[in-house]
Design a protein around this motif. Structure first.
Motif, PDB file in Angstrom:
ATOM      1  N   LYS A  20       1.216  -1.382   0.015  1.00 41.79           N
ATOM      2  CA  LYS A  20      -0.008  -0.257  -0.060  1.00 41.79           C
ATOM      3  C   LYS A  20       1.451   1.169   0.278  1.00 41.79           C
ATOM      4  O   LYS A  20       0.545   1.999  -0.906  1.00 41.79           O
ATOM      5  CB  LYS A  20      -0.627  -0.185   1.588  1.00 41.79           C
ATOM      6  CG  LYS A  20      -2.155  -1.119   1.369  1.00 41.79           C
ATOM      7  CD  LYS A  20      -2.759  -0.939   2.744  1.00 41.79           C
ATOM      8  CE  LYS A  20      -1.634  -1.647   4.012  1.00 41.79           C
ATOM      9  NZ  LYS A  20      -1.714  -2.244   3.807  1.00 41.79           N
ATOM     10  N   ASP A  39      -0.942   4.762  10.519  1.00 45.77           N
ATOM     11  CA  ASP A  39       0.307   4.582  10.319  1.00 45.77           C
ATOM     12  C   ASP A  39       1.903   5.221  11.229  1.00 45.77           C
ATOM     13  O   ASP A  39       2.252   5.192  11.962  1.00 45.77           O
ATOM     14  CB  ASP A  39       1.447   3.520  10.632  1.00 45.77           C
ATOM     15  CG  ASP A  39       0.389   2.011   9.813  1.00 45.77           C
ATOM     16  OD1 ASP A  39      -0.300   2.162  11.145  1.00 45.77           O
ATOM     17  OD2 ASP A  39       0.815   1.041   9.758  1.00 45.77           O
ATOM     18  N   ARG A  63      -6.092   1.182  17.856  1.00 45.24           N
ATOM     19  CA  ARG A  63      -7.485   1.392  17.203  1.00 45.24           C
ATOM     20  C   ARG A  63      -7.946   2.719  17.112  1.00 45.24           C
ATOM     21  O   ARG A  63      -8.260   2.770  16.098  1.00 45.24           O
ATOM     22  CB  ARG A  63      -8.136  -0.045  17.222  1.00 45.24           C
ATOM     23  CG  ARG A  63      -7.966  -1.176  17.112  1.00 45.24           C
ATOM     24  CD  ARG A  63      -7.099  -1.551  15.380  1.00 45.24           C
ATOM     25  NE  ARG A  63      -6.638  -2.761  15.405  1.00 45.24           N
ATOM     26  CZ  ARG A  63      -5.609  -3.639  14.170  1.00 45.24           C
ATOM     27  NH1 ARG A  63      -5.876  -1.946  13.142  1.00 45.24           N
ATOM     28  NH2 ARG A  63      -4.978  -4.202  13.986  1.00 45.24           N
ATOM     29  N   ARG A 124       6.270  -5.484  12.969  1.00 44.58           N
ATOM     30  CA  ARG A 124       4.758  -5.105  12.795  1.00 44.58           C
ATOM     31  C   ARG A 124       4.427  -6.496  14.219  1.00 44.58           C
ATOM     32  O   ARG A 124       4.877  -7.318  13.831  1.00 44.58           O
ATOM     33  CB  ARG A 124       4.855  -6.280  11.337  1.00 44.58           C
ATOM     34  CG  ARG A 124       4.312  -4.981   9.801  1.00 44.58           C
ATOM     35  CD  ARG A 124       3.988  -5.923   9.432  1.00 44.58           C
ATOM     36  NE  ARG A 124       3.363  -4.821   7.670  1.00 44.58           N
ATOM     37  CZ  ARG A 124       5.248  -4.361   7.339  1.00 44.58           C
ATOM     38  NH1 ARG A 124       5.554  -5.382   6.917  1.00 44.58           N
ATOM     39  NH2 ARG A 124       4.401  -3.822   5.931  1.00 44.58           N
ATOM     40  N   ARG A 146     -10.619 -11.221   7.026  1.00 41.68           N
ATOM     41  CA  ARG A 146     -10.524 -10.146   6.253  1.00 41.68           C
ATOM     42  C   ARG A 146     -10.916  -9.161   5.277  1.00 41.68           C
ATOM     43  O   ARG A 146     -11.695  -8.499   5.239  1.00 41.68           O
ATOM     44  CB  ARG A 146      -8.847  -9.348   7.100  1.00 41.68           C
ATOM     45  CG  ARG A 146      -8.543  -8.622   8.536  1.00 41.68           C
ATOM     46  CD  ARG A 146      -7.052  -7.937   8.466  1.00 41.68           C
ATOM     47  NE  ARG A 146      -7.082  -7.775  10.492  1.00 41.68           N
ATOM     48  CZ  ARG A 146      -6.291  -7.093   9.715  1.00 41.68           C
ATOM     49  NH1 ARG A 146      -5.202  -6.878   9.178  1.00 41.68           N
ATOM     50  NH2 ARG A 146      -5.734  -7.051  10.734  1.00 41.68           N
TER      51      ARG A 146
HETATM   52  C1  S3P Z   1      -2.363  -3.740  11.538  1.00 45.73           C
HETATM   53  C2  S3P Z   1      -1.218  -3.004  10.255  1.00 45.73           C
HETATM   54  C3  S3P Z   1      -0.190  -2.415  10.330  1.00 45.73           C
HETATM   55  C4  S3P Z   1      -0.303  -1.649  11.300  1.00 45.73           C
HETATM   56  C5  S3P Z   1       0.063  -2.159  12.571  1.00 45.73           C
HETATM   57  C6  S3P Z   1      -2.249  -3.061  12.730  1.00 45.73           C
HETATM   58  C7  S3P Z   1      -3.254  -5.005  10.916  1.00 45.73           C
HETATM   59  O1  S3P Z   1       0.446  -1.682   8.959  1.00 45.73           O
HETATM   60  O2  S3P Z   1      -1.010  -0.215  11.367  1.00 45.73           O
HETATM   61  O3  S3P Z   1       0.783  -2.666  12.423  1.00 45.73           O
HETATM   62  O4  S3P Z   1      -3.629  -4.904  11.533  1.00 45.73           O
HETATM   63  O5  S3P Z   1      -3.122  -5.585   9.527  1.00 45.73           O
HETATM   64  P1  S3P Z   1       0.688  -1.926   7.895  1.00 45.73           P
HETATM   65  O6  S3P Z   1      -0.509  -2.650   6.605  1.00 45.73           O
HETATM   66  O7  S3P Z   1       1.102  -1.223   6.768  1.00 45.73           O
HETATM   67  O8  S3P Z   1       1.582  -2.806   7.989  1.00 45.73           O
END
Ligand code: S3P
Length: 177
Positions: A20, A39, A63, A124, A146
């Motif tokens: 993304k 993020d 969140r 992550r 998801r």
């Molecule tokens: C998350 C994805 C992460 C970040 C966090 C949680 C998720 O972003 O927001 O670690 O719940 O899938 P990226 O998709 O940019 O890695």
């Protein structure tokens, strides 16, 4: 060149590692639009990394920040927004983004995602300590829950073939509105 009918933010959805941010940056540069990464915005707001926020404050708090950041975005002009992988899956975020912009899901299979994410366990928080088959299982299960949400996006694109040129054609043909 940016299609004339792009007049709202474009929200990029997809699992961790689908690309993304890199696609968003490229698109923003090609179309001369502002680029936001949710993020990164949260990290600036809180003054801490996403991993540290998960560890110190917990996922629920993260969140809440995601929700807050999303609702703080400027909606009256176009921009490219790379969202965190969980963003559309919490609160009413998915519907809110669908209402206020264009939503695009960048899809990849669990196997392709695992290959890309093998090296990301340190940054992550959801993937920490998961390796090999365990990582693949985790990604397979989380993606399955998801994906029904991701597929609600206005448009789904195979992440391997997504390009500004492809998106330009889609908008020019009025296939996304
Ligand atoms: C998350 C994805 C992460 C970040 C966090 C949680 C998720 O972003 O927001 O670690 O719940 O899938 P990226 O998709 O940019 O890695």
């Amino acid at each position: 060149m940016r299609p004339k009918n792009v007049n709202r933010p474009i929200f990029l959805w997809g699992f961790m590692g689908c690309g993304k941010s890199s696609f968003g940056r490229r698109l923003a540069q090609c179309w001369d639009l502002p680029f936001y990464e949710t993020d990164e915005m949260i990290e600036r707001l809180v003054g801490n990394s996403v991993s540290q926020i998960f560890t110190n404050l917990g996922e629920d708090t993260f969140r809440k920040y995601e929700y807050e950041i999303l609702h703080s975005l400027e909606l009256s002009s176009p921009s490219i927004v790379a969202t965190g992988g969980g963003m559309p899956c919490f609160n009413d975020n998915a519907e809110w983004m669908r209402t206020n912009g264009y939503t695009i899901y960048l899809s990849l299979s669990a196997r392709e995602l695992t290959d890309r994410l093998k090296r990301s366990h340190t940054t992550r928080p959801l993937l920490q300590k998961k390796r090999g088959e365990e990582l693949f299982q985790y990604i397979t299960e989380l993606l399955a829950t998801r994906e029904t949400i991701y597929r609600r996006a206005h448009l789904s694109l195979d992440a391997l073939h997504a390009s500004p040129e492809v998106l330009e054609q889609i908008f020019n043909l009025g296939l996304i509105a």
